[in-house]
Write an enzyme that holds these catalytic residues in place. Sequence first.
Site, PDB file in Angstrom:
ATOM      1  N   THR A 215      15.197   6.274   4.199  1.00  0.00           N
ATOM      2  CA  THR A 215      14.677   6.463   2.852  1.00  0.00           C
ATOM      3  C   THR A 215      14.695   7.931   2.443  1.00  0.00           C
ATOM      4  OG1 THR A 215      13.251   4.522   3.145  1.00  0.00           O
ATOM      5  CG2 THR A 215      12.707   6.013   1.326  1.00  0.00           C
ATOM      6  N   GLU A 216      14.354   8.820   3.390  1.00  0.00           N
ATOM      7  CA  GLU A 216      14.288  10.242   3.083  1.00  0.00           C
ATOM      8  C   GLU A 216      15.664  10.883   2.947  1.00  0.00           C
ATOM      9  OE1 GLU A 216      11.830  12.151   2.340  1.00  0.00           O
ATOM     10  OE2 GLU A 216      10.042  11.042   2.944  1.00  0.00           O
ATOM     11  N   SER A 217      16.592  10.552   3.866  1.00  0.00           N
ATOM     12  CA  SER A 217      17.835  11.328   3.938  1.00  0.00           C
ATOM     13  C   SER A 217      19.101  10.514   4.123  1.00  0.00           C
ATOM     14  CB  SER A 217      17.740  12.323   5.105  1.00  0.00           C
ATOM     15  OG  SER A 217      17.741  11.626   6.355  1.00  0.00           O
TER      16      SER A 217
END
Length: 359
Positions: A215-217
């Site tokens: 989700t972040e990267s």
Amino acid sequence: MKKILALLVIAPMLISCSGSKNNAFDEAYVKDTNGFDILMGQFAHNIENIWGLNEVLIAGPKDYVKYSDQYYTRSHINFDAGTITIETIAGTNPSANLRQAIISTLLVGEDPGNVDLYSDANDIEISREPMLYGQVLDNTGQPIRWQGRAASFADYLIQNKLQRRQSGLHIIYSVTIQMVPNHLNKRAHKYLPMVREASAKYGVDQSLILAIMQTESAFNPYAVSHADALGLMQVVQHSAGVDVFKSEGKWGKPSRSYLFDPQNNINTGTAYLAMLQNVYLGNITNPTSRRYAVITAYNGGAGSVLRVFSSNKTQAFNIINNMAPGDVYTTLTTKHPSGESRRYLYKVNNTQKSYRRID
């Protein structure tokens, strides 16, 4: 421009996904963050001056963007969509500029410390195990590890896939490469041993760690936010980094290079998840409700999670503990003041399901 870009390289990297800061760092956080925002604005302005208003492109959490040739050529890896676009506005011999950029991009290593995303330096160190190895196949269906194969593929692309378009006063020449369909899983498996080690060390479910990373990267080791949260789990020095170092008896904050190291980044991000799980939100008794709160807090801070339920921390815990987990989820995804945090819980929770049976 060179002076501004040099400043960008040394600018403090400050923004955190945690939202948790002690008072000792508040003033420095605001001052340095404002300074970085100004510098990034100047960098974007300089790119706009060269490429035009509608062509500004800067590195992000899921986007590797590297300029070369005095900023007239750039490489863009979209880790979410699985596309690699190399393009140039060079007026003389654009094919040569594209060829070199294609080779450099295909062979770039996984160490962000070796590449300055905010300069036009051709400082990419050719790696024995390129970051994209196995995620891109050449025109003969083979993975690309060595310069000879990368050069042959670059020649094929320029001869057969070259495109041109008009943008303002510029003609932009480009080639686009599709990554293999399971590129995301390939990157996840690459980091799985590190994730398992961190999971065992800190007592955090590996499926949650992987879901946060995706989700972040999208498993981009070069990930930076618009305000420069760093690495695979988008950790920042002044908040989550400080908290983790303090809990481990270390002084100060993790450096930029420390957080760009994949193992350090995964350890720091997981340690922070453990702190949210066991300390900041440890009074939530139901493990599912606590997991929803931890996910939301990783994006927006533990305090903002509790304030959704009550301005009084003790009362907030009591309210959560008297709610069914499904109601906690609904409350956080509909009533949290941050739209980003509301969407974040939805994304991570859904993504985590796909990692519960990963081998």
